[in-house]
Scaffold this motif. Structure first.
Motif: not given
Length: 260
Positions: A248-255
């Motif tokens: 979730h953190r990784e995808l948040t950072a990607a967004l």
């Protein structure tokens, strides 16, 4: 998922671009977009509003033509809608003058399937999406979640091998969305279809997909990542799973990166 699934490529996109003209000004919706989708996979495409997600799906479905680049389905150029591909849009496209049963029957009717077979298959699908007893109801008599179920059954009526889905549950409340997510996963596991599911919700992307593609502006791929969380996935249990939290953190950072 079905044991018959292979890694054969179903959809291949290369150098895809789409430009619209508004008030004599060209607006780029998608630029140099590349994507490959394997048979039987469940790919979630995650991105903020305006990043080109819906444009991409319309091009994959053959509903619009690209300004540049190519879309291929099983090695053949996509020149228009295909019977092998079902498309569930954000908006409600049920026909208000047709009952639930008649709406679900529609793709079979268009395909010239005999009446008895149409009736049987539509009834089977209505049962699969949990709408027994509502066959004679009209869309106006149904809740938003029930109309989504009818739309899902109608899409499946044509027996598509690939499902394109554009934020289909985005307008529903959390409980209904969870129910339909579980229903979709069950149908996918039973049928082994290939799914491309567009969403702006990180949790939904992780709950559903075995691969998440994060898009930035004009379809720039910020992250393309396999998701190895074990199935079946329970939303409540996932929220406290350390691997889910990290993803979730990784995808948040990607967004966030995509928004720059």
């Amino acid at each position: 998922m079905s044991d018959t699934v292979t890694s054969e490529t179903v959809i291949e996109v290369s150098g895809l671009g789409k430009q619209f003209v508004k008030d004599a000004v060209g607006i780029v919706a998608l630029r140099d977009f590349d994507l490959t989708i394997a048979q039987g996979s469940f790919v979630t495409v995650l991105g903020r509003s305006g990043c080109g997600k819906s444009t991409m799906l319309n091009l994959l479905a053959g509903l619009t033509t690209p300004t540049s680049g190519t879309v291929s389905y099983r090695g053949r150029p996509v020149a228009g809608p295909r019977t092998e591909v079902g498309y569930l849009t954000q908006s409600d496209t049920l026909m208000p003058w047709r009952s639930v049963h008649k709406n679900v029957e529609l793709p079979l009717e268009i395909a010239g399937v005999p009446a008895q077979r149409r009736t049987e298959h539509a009834a089977e699908l209505i049962g699969k999406v949990g709408l027994e007893g509502f066959e004679r109801h009209y869309p106006r008599e149904l809740s938003g979640g029930m109309r989504r179920r009818v739309s899902l059954a109608r899409m499946l009526a044509g027996d598509p091998e690939t499902l394109l889905m554009d934020e289909p549950f985005g307008a529903l409340d959390a409980q209904l969305r969870g129910e339909l997510q579980a229903e979709l996963l069950r149908l996918w596991a039973d049928g082994g279809q290939t799914v491309v599911f567009v969403t702006h919700d990180i949790e939904e992307a992780l709950l559903l997909g075995d691969r998440v593609v994060v898009l930035g502006p004009v379809g720039r791929i910020v992250l393309d990542r396999p998701i190895d969380l074990p199935r079946p996935r329970d939303a409540d249990e996932l929220r406290i799973d350390p691997e889910f939290v990290a993803l979730h953190r990784e995808l948040t950072a990607a967004l966030r990166e995509g928004a720059r």
